[in-house]
Design a protein around this motif. Structure first.
Motif, PDB file in Angstrom:
ATOM      1  N   GLY A  36       0.708  -1.320  -0.176  1.00  0.00           N
ATOM      2  CA  GLY A  36       0.156   0.043  -0.173  1.00  0.00           C
ATOM      3  C   GLY A  36       0.816   1.323  -0.047  1.00  0.00           C
ATOM      4  N   GLU A  37       2.080   1.130  -0.076  1.00  0.00           N
ATOM      5  CA  GLU A  37       3.091   2.284  -0.126  1.00  0.00           C
ATOM      6  C   GLU A  37       4.212   1.975  -1.255  1.00  0.00           C
ATOM      7  N   ALA A  38       4.551   3.069  -1.774  1.00  0.00           N
ATOM      8  CA  ALA A  38       5.736   3.221  -2.510  1.00  0.00           C
ATOM      9  C   ALA A  38       6.290   4.703  -2.397  1.00  0.00           C
TER      10      ALA A  38
ATOM     11  N   PHE B  98       9.455  11.421  -1.141  1.00  0.00           N
ATOM     12  CA  PHE B  98       8.064  11.675  -1.506  1.00  0.00           C
ATOM     13  C   PHE B  98       7.335   9.911  -1.257  1.00  0.00           C
ATOM     14  N   VAL B  99       6.694   9.876  -0.123  1.00  0.00           N
ATOM     15  CA  VAL B  99       6.089   8.743   0.157  1.00  0.00           C
ATOM     16  C   VAL B  99       4.713   8.730  -0.196  1.00  0.00           C
ATOM     17  N   LEU B 100       4.124   7.627  -0.947  1.00  0.00           N
ATOM     18  CA  LEU B 100       2.699   7.601  -1.585  1.00  0.00           C
ATOM     19  C   LEU B 100       2.116   6.503  -0.864  1.00  0.00           C
ATOM     20  N   GLU B 101       0.939   6.715  -0.592  1.00  0.00           N
ATOM     21  CA  GLU B 101       0.044   5.698  -0.163  1.00  0.00           C
ATOM     22  C   GLU B 101      -1.399   5.562  -0.964  1.00  0.00           C
ATOM     23  N   ASP B 102      -1.741   4.032  -1.269  1.00  0.00           N
ATOM     24  CA  ASP B 102      -2.732   4.012  -1.947  1.00  0.00           C
ATOM     25  C   ASP B 102      -2.903   2.254  -1.955  1.00  0.00           C
TER      26      ASP B 102
END
Length: 201
Positions: free
Chosen positions: A48-50, A96-100
């Motif tokens: 759920g993260e990259a 930059f940490v993305l959550e989805d």
């Protein structure tokens, strides 16, 4: 050699000198199908993260590029629900940490962020894109080195130890689907600050 210098050497200046091909943000889209293979063939779910790791530079133009990335991610959050935050690690790098929950959205957001740096003339500041996976009792990562233009697997195990058998398994299954780094000396581990956390934490 200090950890900071090691990271700079492996993902930075040495990798630039030894580059086998130019890094291309379009390579990141290979992760879209890799997510499917990781789950179907290897039993890993995406976490759920990259994250996108880059080195800072003290310039107005660079800050403008960072601001543009933030604007793009803000727009993406409204459109797809992909959240993000910034993180500064102890070695002078920014993330930059993305959550989805949707891995396609993660890939797209990381690509947009990386491409924005490149279009603004700061592609050389990009170090790595990191995609996280997990299954019971194990986390695994695919790391894209912008300086080498290739992916490599990283599977932490214990306290600063690696599960090399799992890493080679990932390589054997995904090589061909991803552009995998052939020189294992460039499979640099991105250790988190604390055991059990992600490299971007």
């Amino acid at each position: 050699m200090a950890l900071f210098d090691t990271i700079r050497s492996i993902l930075g200046t040495n990798a630039t000198a030894d580059a086998t091909r130019d890094a291309d943000p379009e390579d990141l889209f290979g992760m879209s199908t890799a997510y499917v293979t990781m789950e179907a063939d290897l039993g890993y779910d995406h976490c759920g993260e990259a994250a996108l790791c880059f080195s800072d530079v003290d310039s107005t133009a660079f800050q403008d590029a960072v601001d543009e990335v933030e604007a793009i991610l803000d727009a993406g959050e409204l459109e797809t629900g992909t959240g993000y935050h910034q993180y500064a690690d102890d070695h002078g790098y920014r993330w930059f940490v993305l959550e989805d929950d949707d891995p396609e959205d993660l890939v797209t957001s990381v690509h947009f962020a990386a491409d924005t740096f490149v279009e603004n003339g700061f592609g050389s500041r990009l170090l790595a894109a990191v995609f996280g996976f997990e299954k019971p009792e194990q986390s695994a990562y695919w790391i894209y080195s912008f300086r080498r233009g290739a992916y490599y697997p990283f599977v932490p195990a214990g306290d600063h130890e690696r599960d090399q058998q799992a890493e080679f398994k990932l390589q054997s299954v995904l090589d061909g689907e991803l552009e995998v780094e052939s020189d294992e000396s460039y499979w640099y581990p991105l250790w988190p600050d604390a055991r059990g956390r992600h490299p971007w934490e």
